[in-house]
Write a protein that holds these residues in place. Structure first.
Motif, PDB file in Angstrom:
ATOM      1  N   GLU A 185       0.802  -1.220   0.000  1.00 15.17           N
ATOM      2  CA  GLU A 185       0.000   0.000   0.000  1.00 15.17           C
ATOM      3  C   GLU A 185       0.836   1.272   0.000  1.00 15.17           C
ATOM      4  OE1 GLU A 185      -2.938  -0.125   3.062  1.00 15.17           O
ATOM      5  OE2 GLU A 185      -4.025  -1.812   2.148  1.00 15.17           O
ATOM      6  N   GLU A 186       2.154   1.143   0.155  1.00 14.39           N
ATOM      7  CA  GLU A 186       3.017   2.317   0.082  1.00 14.39           C
ATOM      8  C   GLU A 186       3.028   2.915  -1.328  1.00 14.39           C
ATOM      9  OE1 GLU A 186       5.041   3.642   2.929  1.00 14.39           O
ATOM     10  OE2 GLU A 186       3.251   2.584   3.609  1.00 14.39           O
ATOM     11  N   CYS A 187       2.475   2.196  -2.290  1.00 13.13           N
ATOM     12  CA  CYS A 187       2.382   2.725  -3.661  1.00 13.13           C
ATOM     13  C   CYS A 187       1.407   3.898  -3.747  1.00 13.13           C
ATOM     14  CB  CYS A 187       1.918   1.625  -4.619  1.00 13.13           C
ATOM     15  SG  CYS A 187       3.040   0.232  -4.776  1.00 13.13           S
ATOM     16  N   PHE A 188       0.422   3.935  -2.848  1.00 13.72           N
ATOM     17  CA  PHE A 188      -0.680   4.887  -2.966  1.00 13.72           C
ATOM     18  C   PHE A 188      -0.428   6.149  -2.143  1.00 13.72           C
ATOM     19  CE2 PHE A 188      -2.473   0.678  -3.705  1.00 13.72           C
ATOM     20  CZ  PHE A 188      -3.201   0.881  -4.871  1.00 13.72           C
ATOM     21  N   VAL A 189      -0.820   7.281  -2.715  1.00 15.38           N
ATOM     22  CA  VAL A 189      -0.790   8.560  -2.013  1.00 15.38           C
ATOM     23  C   VAL A 189      -2.219   9.099  -1.996  1.00 15.38           C
ATOM     24  CG1 VAL A 189       0.146  10.895  -1.937  1.00 15.38           C
ATOM     25  CG2 VAL A 189       1.565   9.002  -2.794  1.00 15.38           C
ATOM     26  N   PHE A 190      -2.788   9.266  -0.793  1.00 14.30           N
ATOM     27  CA  PHE A 190      -4.166   9.721  -0.647  1.00 14.30           C
ATOM     28  C   PHE A 190      -4.212  11.139  -0.096  1.00 14.30           C
ATOM     29  CE2 PHE A 190      -4.645   5.089  -0.487  1.00 14.30           C
ATOM     30  CZ  PHE A 190      -5.684   4.904  -1.396  1.00 14.30           C
ATOM     31  N   CYS A 191      -5.238  11.868  -0.512  1.00 11.07           N
ATOM     32  CA  CYS A 191      -5.424  13.254  -0.097  1.00 11.07           C
ATOM     33  C   CYS A 191      -6.119  13.310   1.266  1.00 11.07           C
ATOM     34  CB  CYS A 191      -6.260  13.986  -1.142  1.00 11.07           C
ATOM     35  SG  CYS A 191      -6.350  15.762  -0.883  1.00 11.07           S
ATOM     36  N   GLU A 192      -5.656  14.214   2.125  1.00 11.02           N
ATOM     37  CA  GLU A 192      -6.241  14.333   3.459  1.00 11.02           C
ATOM     38  C   GLU A 192      -7.021  15.625   3.656  1.00 11.02           C
ATOM     39  OE1 GLU A 192      -3.203  13.582   6.337  1.00 11.02           O
ATOM     40  OE2 GLU A 192      -2.918  11.508   5.682  1.00 11.02           O
TER      41      GLU A 192
ATOM     42  N   ILE B 252      -8.847  26.410  -1.762  1.00  8.24           N
ATOM     43  CA  ILE B 252      -9.626  27.142  -2.761  1.00  8.24           C
ATOM     44  C   ILE B 252     -10.621  28.091  -2.113  1.00  8.24           C
ATOM     45  CG2 ILE B 252      -9.388  25.446  -4.621  1.00  8.24           C
ATOM     46  CD1 ILE B 252     -12.068  24.262  -3.777  1.00  8.24           C
ATOM     47  N   ASP B 253     -10.538  28.214  -0.782  1.00 10.33           N
ATOM     48  CA  ASP B 253     -11.477  29.096  -0.086  1.00 10.33           C
ATOM     49  C   ASP B 253     -10.798  30.321   0.509  1.00 10.33           C
ATOM     50  OD1 ASP B 253     -10.029  27.730   1.789  1.00 10.33           O
ATOM     51  OD2 ASP B 253     -11.737  27.150   3.031  1.00 10.33           O
ATOM     52  N   ARG B 254      -9.509  30.520   0.219  1.00 12.56           N
ATOM     53  CA  ARG B 254      -8.775  31.674   0.736  1.00 12.56           C
ATOM     54  C   ARG B 254      -7.476  31.848  -0.040  1.00 12.56           C
ATOM     55  NH1 ARG B 254      -9.042  30.517   6.198  1.00 12.56           N
ATOM     56  NH2 ARG B 254     -10.535  28.896   5.582  1.00 12.56           N
ATOM     57  N   THR B 255      -6.911  33.022  -0.004  1.00 13.41           N
ATOM     58  CA  THR B 255      -5.592  33.292  -0.574  1.00 13.41           C
ATOM     59  C   THR B 255      -4.583  33.461   0.542  1.00 13.41           C
ATOM     60  OG1 THR B 255      -6.026  35.675  -0.628  1.00 13.41           O
ATOM     61  CG2 THR B 255      -6.544  34.416  -2.629  1.00 13.41           C
ATOM     62  N   GLY B 256      -3.309  33.424   0.171  1.00 12.98           N
ATOM     63  CA  GLY B 256      -2.243  33.670   1.136  1.00 12.98           C
ATOM     64  C   GLY B 256      -1.860  32.467   1.961  1.00 12.98           C
ATOM     65  N   ALA B 257      -2.468  31.308   1.694  1.00 14.96           N
ATOM     66  CA  ALA B 257      -2.148  30.094   2.448  1.00 14.96           C
ATOM     67  C   ALA B 257      -1.253  29.189   1.610  1.00 14.96           C
ATOM     68  CB  ALA B 257      -3.422  29.358   2.833  1.00 14.96           C
ATOM     69  N   ASN B 258      -0.346  28.487   2.252  1.00 18.25           N
ATOM     70  CA  ASN B 258       0.553  27.584   1.549  1.00 18.25           C
ATOM     71  C   ASN B 258      -0.153  26.266   1.203  1.00 18.25           C
ATOM     72  OD1 ASN B 258       2.818  29.295   1.654  1.00 18.25           O
ATOM     73  ND2 ASN B 258       3.276  28.630   3.752  1.00 18.25           N
ATOM     74  N   PRO B 259       0.299  25.608   0.132  1.00 17.78           N
ATOM     75  CA  PRO B 259      -0.295  24.311  -0.209  1.00 17.78           C
ATOM     76  C   PRO B 259       0.222  23.217   0.721  1.00 17.78           C
ATOM     77  CG  PRO B 259       1.539  24.738  -1.664  1.00 17.78           C
ATOM     78  CD  PRO B 259       1.377  25.977  -0.819  1.00 17.78           C
ATOM     79  N   VAL B 260      -0.503  22.116   0.754  1.00 22.73           N
ATOM     80  CA  VAL B 260      -0.026  20.902   1.423  1.00 22.73           C
ATOM     81  C   VAL B 260       0.695  20.053   0.389  1.00 22.73           C
ATOM     82  CG1 VAL B 260      -0.693  18.817   2.677  1.00 22.73           C
ATOM     83  CG2 VAL B 260      -1.921  20.968   3.077  1.00 22.73           C
ATOM     84  N   GLU B 261       1.898  19.631   0.735  1.00 20.21           N
ATOM     85  CA  GLU B 261       2.702  18.852  -0.205  1.00 20.21           C
ATOM     86  C   GLU B 261       2.603  17.361   0.126  1.00 20.21           C
ATOM     87  OE1 GLU B 261       6.104  22.113  -1.412  1.00 20.21           O
ATOM     88  OE2 GLU B 261       6.586  20.644   0.156  1.00 20.21           O
ATOM     89  N   TYR B 262       2.494  16.542  -0.938  1.00 24.44           N
ATOM     90  CA  TYR B 262       2.385  15.093  -0.775  1.00 24.44           C
ATOM     91  C   TYR B 262       3.581  14.427  -1.432  1.00 24.44           C
ATOM     92  CZ  TYR B 262      -2.333  15.670   0.977  1.00 24.44           C
ATOM     93  OH  TYR B 262      -3.415  16.013   1.749  1.00 24.44           O
TER      94      TYR B 262
ATOM     95  N   ASP C 274      -9.449  11.224  -1.715  1.00 21.31           N
ATOM     96  CA  ASP C 274      -9.142  10.889  -3.105  1.00 21.31           C
ATOM     97  C   ASP C 274      -7.719  10.351  -3.231  1.00 21.31           C
ATOM     98  OD1 ASP C 274     -11.607  11.661  -4.011  1.00 21.31           O
ATOM     99  OD2 ASP C 274     -10.946  13.563  -4.879  1.00 21.31           O
ATOM    100  N   CYS C 275      -7.541   9.426  -4.170  1.00 19.27           N
ATOM    101  CA  CYS C 275      -6.192   8.977  -4.521  1.00 19.27           C
ATOM    102  C   CYS C 275      -5.543  10.046  -5.395  1.00 19.27           C
ATOM    103  CB  CYS C 275      -6.242   7.644  -5.259  1.00 19.27           C
ATOM    104  SG  CYS C 275      -4.615   7.016  -5.718  1.00 19.27           S
ATOM    105  N   LEU C 276      -4.408  10.579  -4.928  1.00 19.76           N
ATOM    106  CA  LEU C 276      -3.687  11.611  -5.672  1.00 19.76           C
ATOM    107  C   LEU C 276      -2.711  11.022  -6.675  1.00 19.76           C
ATOM    108  CD1 LEU C 276      -2.749  14.163  -2.856  1.00 19.76           C
ATOM    109  CD2 LEU C 276      -4.529  14.413  -4.611  1.00 19.76           C
ATOM    110  N   ALA C 277      -2.047   9.933  -6.277  1.00 12.76           N
ATOM    111  CA  ALA C 277      -0.983   9.385  -7.113  1.00 12.76           C
ATOM    112  C   ALA C 277      -0.715   7.927  -6.734  1.00 12.76           C
ATOM    113  CB  ALA C 277       0.305  10.194  -6.961  1.00 12.76           C
ATOM    114  N   VAL C 278      -0.176   7.198  -7.694  1.00 10.66           N
ATOM    115  CA  VAL C 278       0.290   5.835  -7.459  1.00 10.66           C
ATOM    116  C   VAL C 278       1.707   5.718  -8.016  1.00 10.66           C
ATOM    117  CG1 VAL C 278      -0.085   3.375  -7.823  1.00 10.66           C
ATOM    118  CG2 VAL C 278      -2.044   4.913  -7.622  1.00 10.66           C
ATOM    119  N   VAL C 279       2.622   5.268  -7.191  1.00  5.23           N
ATOM    120  CA  VAL C 279       4.009   5.065  -7.611  1.00  5.23           C
ATOM    121  C   VAL C 279       4.291   3.579  -7.621  1.00  5.23           C
ATOM    122  CG1 VAL C 279       6.436   5.534  -7.116  1.00  5.23           C
ATOM    123  CG2 VAL C 279       4.704   7.308  -6.684  1.00  5.23           C
ATOM    124  N   ALA C 280       4.670   3.038  -8.760  1.00  2.00           N
ATOM    125  CA  ALA C 280       4.935   1.614  -8.903  1.00  2.00           C
ATOM    126  C   ALA C 280       6.439   1.381  -9.052  1.00  2.00           C
ATOM    127  CB  ALA C 280       4.210   1.031 -10.100  1.00  2.00           C
ATOM    128  N   LYS C 281       6.864   0.249  -8.592  1.00  2.00           N
ATOM    129  CA  LYS C 281       8.263  -0.151  -8.674  1.00  2.00           C
ATOM    130  C   LYS C 281       8.553  -0.722 -10.064  1.00  2.00           C
ATOM    131  CE  LYS C 281      11.372  -3.610  -6.589  1.00  2.00           C
ATOM    132  NZ  LYS C 281      11.426  -4.693  -5.577  1.00  2.00           N
TER     133      LYS C 281
END
Length: 329
Positions: free
Chosen positions: A255-262, A289-299, A320-327
């Motif tokens: 399951e380390e392949c998956f990156v999910f949004c929080e 998307i509800d304000r300006t001046g805030a930093n993004p969350v990095e995954y 939501d699933c953001l990304a999948v990294v496969a070996k």
């Protein structure tokens, strides 16, 4: 007798080619004695293996339906030895609506197996496939892509199975399909899937993820068309040499392949499909998307490999699933 109300308008054991429907009675407000009509083609010539080829298990995925419509229109009985059962749009109500799940009952067909003969429309379709179509087949190919919410590098896939002889046969069939990528696939939730229903019956099974975004491309359609014919040649149903190109072998070991949004927001992809990433690399940022001046969350990627899949729409929701990294093997 399966007790299922679906009846085919085509014979399964008659030589030749027959186009028709799986007719499922469906009484509703606009048609008291109506039916869901699922197109099907059966091509048979003498004795031999049976291949079941399906698309449209989810209604917003198009490479399979396109490839199978062409195959149904061009495959001739004199070209084969055995039988080919073609169902381009298995969840036909969802396919007509262009949605992942059925508008009739909100059923996700690929989470509905083994189904119920007296259940919802989606459960009845699953039950018929499980009790009638799969038992006839020696090999099953079920086409998928990412639909409207995911995008993939184009790959064919097999699963890790307890029966290693069966797994080896599935891997050989996957390699014969010969997509640009060939993956040992880890499912987030395999309960209720067609994949599981086929594999539990000891059959050879191949699936795909050939693109996404709720559309198809000339490239992804070409991969789908070539793959079906390669698979039929691999089984000995269709004569001739397979059309083979180099393929990259991928593995999804855990399951380390998956990156999910929080949290929800707007996604900024940081790398593209097929790019090489290292463990700890940022694969996406999610902006509020509800304000300006805030930093993004990095995954970050939890393992090294290639970006195999990504979320497609620009807005994401929590979970939501953001990304999948496969070996890369």
């Amino acid at each position: 007798m399966t007790g299922n109300p679906i009846s085919p308008t085509v014979p399964f054991d008659q030589d030749g080619i027959n186009h028709g429907f799986l007719r499922l009675p469906y009484s509703r407000d606009d048609s008291a004695w109506g039916s869901v009509m699922i197109p099907i083609t059966v091509v048979r010539s003498s004795d031999g293996p049976t291949a079941l080829l399906t698309g449209g298990n989810h209604g917003d995925e198009y490479e399979g339906p396109i490839a199978l419509q062409e195959l149904a229109a061009t495959l001739k009985p004199e070209d084969i030895r055995g039988r080919v059962i073609i169902v381009p749009a298995l969840n036909h109500p969802a396919f007509l609506a262009g949605t992942r799940t059925s508008p009739v009952d909100q059923g996700n067909l690929n989470r509905s197996f083994p189904g119920k003969p007296d259940g919802t429309v989606t459960q009845k379709i699953a039950h018929y496939v499980d009790t009638v179509l799969i038992p006839m087949a020696d090999i099953v190919l079920d086409y998928h892509s990412g639909g409207k919410t995911l995008d993939f590098v184009p790959f064919a896939a097999a699963h890790v199975l307890e029966n290693k002889d069966q797994q080896a046969a599935c891997v050989a069939a996957m390699q014969a399909f010969n997509a640009p990528y060939s993956a040992t696939m880890l499912e987030i939730d395999s309960v209720g899937m067609l994949d599981t229903a086929v594999e539990q019956k000891g059959k050879v099974f191949v699936t795909t993820e050939l693109g996404g975004g709720g559309t198809a491309t000339a490239r992804s359609i070409g991969i789908a068309k070539k793959g079906a014919r390669n698979l039929l040649k691999h089984t000995g149903i269709l004569s001739g040499e397979q059309e083979l190109s180099p393929t990259v072998t991928l593995d999804m070991p855990d399951e380390e392949c998956f990156v999910f949004c929080e949290q929800g927001g707007m996604i900024e992809p940081v790398c593209d499909l097929g790019n090489t990433v290292a463990e700890g690399d940022i694969v996406a940022r999610v902006w509020p998307i509800d304000r300006t001046g805030a930093n993004p969350v990095e995954y970050q990627a939890k393992r090294s490999g290639i970006l195999m899949a990504r979320h497609f729409p620009g807005l994401v929701k929590m979970g939501d699933c953001l990304a999948v990294v496969a070996k890369v093997v």
